[in-house]
Design an enzyme around this catalytic site. Sequence first.
Site, PDB file in Angstrom:
ATOM      1  N   THR B 145       0.605  -0.652  -0.297  1.00 12.51           N
ATOM      2  CA  THR B 145      -0.196   0.413  -0.124  1.00 12.51           C
ATOM      3  C   THR B 145       0.792   1.146  -0.065  1.00 12.51           C
ATOM      4  O   THR B 145       1.655   1.383   1.304  1.00 12.51           O
ATOM      5  CB  THR B 145      -0.866  -0.245   1.207  1.00 12.51           C
ATOM      6  OG1 THR B 145      -1.936  -1.390   1.227  1.00 12.51           O
ATOM      7  CG2 THR B 145      -1.873   0.988   1.705  1.00 12.51           C
ATOM      8  N   GLU B 146       0.787   2.025  -1.159  1.00 14.04           N
ATOM      9  CA  GLU B 146       0.927   2.950  -0.597  1.00 14.04           C
ATOM     10  C   GLU B 146       2.383   3.278  -0.871  1.00 14.04           C
ATOM     11  O   GLU B 146       3.822   4.282   0.009  1.00 14.04           O
ATOM     12  CB  GLU B 146       0.136   4.293  -0.062  1.00 14.04           C
ATOM     13  CG  GLU B 146      -0.458   4.339  -0.150  1.00 14.04           C
ATOM     14  CD  GLU B 146      -0.579   5.405  -1.305  1.00 14.04           C
ATOM     15  OE1 GLU B 146      -0.384   5.889  -1.488  1.00 14.04           O
ATOM     16  OE2 GLU B 146      -2.394   5.185  -1.540  1.00 14.04           O
ATOM     17  N   MET B 147       3.264   2.666  -1.015  1.00 10.69           N
ATOM     18  CA  MET B 147       4.365   2.190  -1.655  1.00 10.69           C
ATOM     19  C   MET B 147       5.537   1.638  -0.369  1.00 10.69           C
ATOM     20  O   MET B 147       6.375   2.161   0.042  1.00 10.69           O
ATOM     21  CB  MET B 147       5.524   2.576  -2.331  1.00 10.69           C
ATOM     22  CG  MET B 147       4.940   2.990  -3.996  1.00 10.69           C
ATOM     23  SD  MET B 147       5.622   1.422  -4.830  1.00 10.69           S
ATOM     24  CE  MET B 147       4.915   1.424  -6.254  1.00 10.69           C
TER      25      MET B 147
END
Lengths: 440, 442
Positions: B145-147
């Site tokens: 998620t979101e890097m």
Amino acid sequence: MDATGKLEDQMKVLMFGWEFPPHISGGLGTACYGLTKGMAEIEDIDLTFVVPRAFGDEDPSRMKLIGANNIPINRTTFSFNDGDNTMEYLEVDSPILPYVNEDEFWILKSKRYSSQTKFVETDENSKIEFSGGYGPGLLKEIRDYALVARLIAEDNPCDIIHAHDWLTYPAGIAASRATGKPLVIHVHATDFDRSGGDVNPRVYAIEREGMEAADKIITVSNLTRKMVVEKYGIPPEKVVTVYNAVESVNHEKGTLPPKGVNDKVVTFLGRITMQKGPGYFVEAAYLVLKKMQNARFVMAGSGDMMNEMIARTAALGIADKFHFTGFLKGNDVNDLFSMTDVFVMPSVSEPFGIVPLEAMQLNVPVIISNQSGVSEILKHAIKIDFWDTYAMADAIYGVLNYTSLAQHFKTAGKTEVEELKWTHSAREVRKVYESILKEN
Amino acid sequence: MKSICLFFQIHQPFRHRRYRFFDIGNDHYYYDDYSNESIIRNIADKSYLPANKLLLDLAKKMGNKFKVAFSITGVALEQFELYAPDVIESFQKLTKTGCVEFLAETYSHSLSSLKDIDAFTDQVKKHDDQIFRLFGQKPRVFRNTEMIYSDEIGEKVAKLGYSAMLTEGAKHILGWKSPDYLYVNAINPRLKVLMRNYKLSDDIGFRFSDKNWDKYPLTAEKYVSWLEKVGEKEEVINLFMGYDSFGTRQPKEAGIFDFLKALAEQVVKSDTLRFSTPSEVVDELQPISVVSVPHAISWSDEERDLSAWLGNEMQKEAFEKLYAMKEQMARCTNAELHKDWNYLQASDHFFYMSTKYFSDGDRHRSYSHFDSPYEAFINYMNVLSDFKIRLNTHVPESEVENEIALLHRMLEEKEEKIKKMEADLRRLQKTKRQKTTSRKKK
């Protein structure tokens, strides 16, 4: 004033308020309505009630209701009393010139007028627009209201002028000066209550001017009376306490669904501002939730401290048990009370406080702060200091867990609150009128 | 030969409706169907469908020279199935060309990697199953998620059997080092790490149509010349961005689709550039060094940290209260509750509560359907309260609830017994009657 003759027949009262049901947004409108209804019960009082804006759908039972927005001000001259309580009337050129739009204003302004001349913006019928609210331009509206009040006072002969709270003091003063009739001002709250001590100097000046100009001041509690005497330097003998009462609340259902949770519900209802002490309620909730998990806290209302309160519940880790509903309309308040196990009013400074009385009528036990006017008359309520969050938590815990205590407050409280009738308050107000008329 | 690794993320949360205190215990439906449907439909028509069409054309024209990777969250796929099945179909078509690699991720774009290994594993497995069901691929590379990435998260991911992970080439992590090589995890070097080249990625994703940008307008020739100019020894340029960059964040009118087409054509033509999927990068390149990330990073904001989701007290409170239910959830067998549990974990709910950009009304706000982060928080906590009540009736928490549940079960058992006995009784009566009638006949 020809007091002796007047007293025998009807006592004519010209009352200035700011709002009238159904267009009310706060306690002031509710209290004014209750009082006027109570006064309508008294045979020898003839009441005319003035508001800045009449919407046309009000229901003035047995009184005359005037909207200042319906009064044309196209006269060129009228008289006004040049201050003091002298009976001398001066005929002068109108200090008020109505105009409809900006263009006309500039045309008028380009002509020569005396420096005292005031310009007033009106609509096509020479009437002033009033919002009757509390929005921007409030100070201008208060001033305009006072201008129209003179005209109204001249057209509606009266024996007594009665003005409610600072918004209407200038109107009351203007009417009193125009007619020479005595002025009663009714203090429902001072700016010290509203601001939590950090008063607005302009509001304070208006309040003080009203109190000084008044023949008698009515306060809604001894707490407020003390405030008027101490903070505004008014001689104590001029200030009389007349407690508010409460209308029988209707038991109609609102739009809310039935209670959906099994937990006990503790309610705060009111504006979420410094004056109402919401922060102490949050801290008390935290203490209660440490001891019992089957409770939920509801904060109903809105206000400038709401976000701060939300953040605080999060920081305390109780946000799953502490709920914010926003402002509740009409009978939705009844619905909320019907699911409430105890109502808390932790006000830091509450001149009176009608909400606990409404709660008691709906069988809800109440906890109120000693810093509220209503605590002076209520017996069957738990009273604590607003800052004493431990005592507040104790009281909440006790009412929630000891059913006999809650039951006692429900039955005894209901009986007690049913004794508080507006007709009683109205009679007290009438006594104040009488004392003035006798003096004069 | 430098590899160009194109990766696009697709995520859409199930947005909550306004859920008031009074709804708790009364209404168990939390979702704003209308806005979910209209948002999905809108973005599908503006971004996903035209972009997929373009990629399909490119893939057909260029054969296996064009490569692209996607991670589509489970909740986004679920909403496509509900509201825009044509999006799923177009992805399936694209998959058949063989130029697409799907990456693993958490089912609901959740922050579970930061909290609980079981909840995290659960989410990842669920997502893998869904990708396999829809597209027939078993992801080898993981994208959080979101890097969001840290050494610890990387190690967890390695344990789950993935060979590599994508993250942000954050400057405060890399320092003088270049993101354009393959790195390995600091705890378990078997896990490769691909670092996003944020400058070149954001040139497309954020700056493309910005007229105040000194490089505006961006053409494919210009961009490819930048790609070629990246140091001679650099091996891979990771261009990671949201798929909504095409058509939504950068509008069609700005020429973003034409740009993408021209870019693909020029890369394929180039002697020094080629497209690679993350798996190919992992298989073909030698890692250059370890990258050490002791504290979690993300690709969000200047800080590249977690403050957009877990920056203030409200976010932390909501996050703690959500995962406080994880043990109960592990014992829960109710399908409806598991569904809501997944949706509740979406990181977006926490993002809406962010007060970071509240004052200047920056981009955080434009992604939220709430008037304020406070309102978002209240709403979420109300939903959570209702969810908790439901969960308690299925999986009792306290002794009293336990007792109630026990009695409930006993009652059910007894009722079943009664039913059985009644049936027996009826059967016996029937046979008795038959006997008597048969006797009478005799």
